[in-house]
Write a protein that holds these residues in place. Structure first.
Motif, PDB file in Angstrom:
ATOM      1  N   PRO A  60       0.463  -1.235   0.301  1.00  0.00           N
ATOM      2  CA  PRO A  60       0.072   0.051  -0.097  1.00  0.00           C
ATOM      3  C   PRO A  60       0.899   1.452   0.188  1.00  0.00           C
ATOM      4  O   PRO A  60       1.569   1.587   0.949  1.00  0.00           O
ATOM      5  N   LYS A  61       0.492   1.733  -1.043  1.00  0.00           N
ATOM      6  CA  LYS A  61       1.480   3.838  -0.883  1.00  0.00           C
ATOM      7  C   LYS A  61       0.763   4.042   0.303  1.00  0.00           C
ATOM      8  O   LYS A  61      -0.225   4.035   0.649  1.00  0.00           O
ATOM      9  N   GLU A  62       1.835   4.822   1.089  1.00  0.00           N
ATOM     10  CA  GLU A  62       1.648   6.055   1.610  1.00  0.00           C
ATOM     11  C   GLU A  62       0.418   7.158   1.240  1.00  0.00           C
ATOM     12  O   GLU A  62       1.479   8.062  -0.014  1.00  0.00           O
ATOM     13  N   ALA A  63      -0.418   7.409   1.856  1.00  0.00           N
ATOM     14  CA  ALA A  63      -0.905   8.157   1.501  1.00  0.00           C
ATOM     15  C   ALA A  63      -1.253   9.582   1.837  1.00  0.00           C
ATOM     16  O   ALA A  63      -1.365  10.464   1.131  1.00  0.00           O
ATOM     17  N   GLU A  64      -0.499  10.329   2.803  1.00  0.00           N
ATOM     18  CA  GLU A  64      -0.175  11.244   3.249  1.00  0.00           C
ATOM     19  C   GLU A  64       1.716  11.286   3.022  1.00  0.00           C
ATOM     20  O   GLU A  64       2.360  11.008   4.030  1.00  0.00           O
ATOM     21  N   ASP A  65       1.896  13.406   3.707  1.00  0.00           N
ATOM     22  CA  ASP A  65       3.137  13.884   3.327  1.00  0.00           C
ATOM     23  C   ASP A  65       4.104  13.730   4.290  1.00  0.00           C
ATOM     24  O   ASP A  65       4.642  13.389   4.887  1.00  0.00           O
ATOM     25  N   GLU A  66       2.947  13.905   5.562  1.00  0.00           N
ATOM     26  CA  GLU A  66       3.097  13.197   7.614  1.00  0.00           C
ATOM     27  C   GLU A  66       3.141  11.842   7.694  1.00  0.00           C
ATOM     28  O   GLU A  66       3.030  11.785   7.052  1.00  0.00           O
ATOM     29  N   PRO A  67       3.877  11.549   8.636  1.00  0.00           N
ATOM     30  CA  PRO A  67       4.546  10.024   9.119  1.00  0.00           C
ATOM     31  C   PRO A  67       2.969   9.059   8.767  1.00  0.00           C
ATOM     32  O   PRO A  67       2.591  10.096   9.436  1.00  0.00           O
ATOM     33  N   ASN A  68       2.411   8.255   8.517  1.00  0.00           N
ATOM     34  CA  ASN A  68       1.259   7.427   8.516  1.00  0.00           C
ATOM     35  C   ASN A  68       1.722   7.183  10.165  1.00  0.00           C
ATOM     36  O   ASN A  68       2.238   6.140  10.440  1.00  0.00           O
ATOM     37  N   LEU A  69       0.273   6.986  11.200  1.00  0.00           N
ATOM     38  CA  LEU A  69       0.502   6.169  12.559  1.00  0.00           C
ATOM     39  C   LEU A  69      -0.623   5.416  11.973  1.00  0.00           C
ATOM     40  O   LEU A  69      -1.275   4.616  13.492  1.00  0.00           O
ATOM     41  N   GLU A  70      -1.450   5.484  10.935  1.00  0.00           N
ATOM     42  CA  GLU A  70      -2.310   4.696  11.868  1.00  0.00           C
ATOM     43  C   GLU A  70      -1.484   3.811  10.385  1.00  0.00           C
ATOM     44  O   GLU A  70      -1.193   2.987   9.082  1.00  0.00           O
ATOM     45  N   PRO A  71      -2.222   1.535  10.795  1.00  0.00           N
ATOM     46  CA  PRO A  71      -1.447   1.033   9.791  1.00  0.00           C
ATOM     47  C   PRO A  71      -2.449   1.356   8.044  1.00  0.00           C
ATOM     48  O   PRO A  71      -3.288   1.579   8.248  1.00  0.00           O
ATOM     49  N   ASP A  72      -0.812   0.858   7.199  1.00  0.00           N
ATOM     50  CA  ASP A  72      -1.717   0.519   6.273  1.00  0.00           C
ATOM     51  C   ASP A  72      -2.535  -1.020   5.451  1.00  0.00           C
ATOM     52  O   ASP A  72      -1.674  -2.093   5.901  1.00  0.00           O
ATOM     53  N   TYR A  73      -3.309  -0.861   4.739  1.00  0.00           N
ATOM     54  CA  TYR A  73      -4.149  -2.297   4.774  1.00  0.00           C
ATOM     55  C   TYR A  73      -4.376  -2.226   2.695  1.00  0.00           C
ATOM     56  O   TYR A  73      -4.686  -1.210   1.974  1.00  0.00           O
ATOM     57  N   LEU A  74      -4.263  -3.205   2.246  1.00  0.00           N
ATOM     58  CA  LEU A  74      -4.715  -3.875   1.259  1.00  0.00           C
ATOM     59  C   LEU A  74      -5.262  -5.585   1.412  1.00  0.00           C
ATOM     60  O   LEU A  74      -4.777  -5.988   1.752  1.00  0.00           O
TER      61      LEU A  74
END
Length: 125
Positions: A60-74
């Protein structure tokens, strides 16, 4: 709420947990989870589990410019004779790369993703 694929803002008004939303910006099909987050919805036909595995390998691609604090799911939903099987890859920086399987019965199992790929790829080829 933003699209986990492209970061475009989305309005979930009128949708309930389990509903599918379309991101008009990138075309992703997203499922609204019970906790109010979105995950990308990918469907693969029953006859092509190798394609399902290939899609899960696309992190999964990072959706935000800032660090992601939630897991990404596919998640890939594969129709089986016993009902839908939903393997879901869970990616979170600094955490183990996991594959969760939700069986038609509702049972959930977790495995290290790379171990699953190593085991299944020779069988599916």
């Amino acid at each position: 709420m933003v699209c986990p694929v492209c970061g475009e803002p989305l309005d979930p008004e009128g949708y309930e947990a389990g509903d599918l939303l379309d991101c008009e910006a990138c075309g992703a099909v997203l499922r609204l989870l019970s906790d109010g987050t979105l995950e990308e919805e990918v469907r693969a036909p029953e006859a092509d589990p190798l394609e399902a595995l290939r899609r899960l390998e696309e992190a999964p691609k990072e959706a935000e410019d800032e660090p992601n604090l939630e897991p990404d799911y596919l998640t890939v939903h594969v129709e089986t004779d016993g009902g839908p099987l939903a393997p879901r890859r869970v990616v979170f920086p600094g955490a183990p790369d996991l594959l969760e399987f939700t069986l038609p019965s509702g049972s959930v199992y977790e495995f290290p993703f790379r171990q699953v790929v190593k085991t299944l790829r020779p069988i599916l080829l």
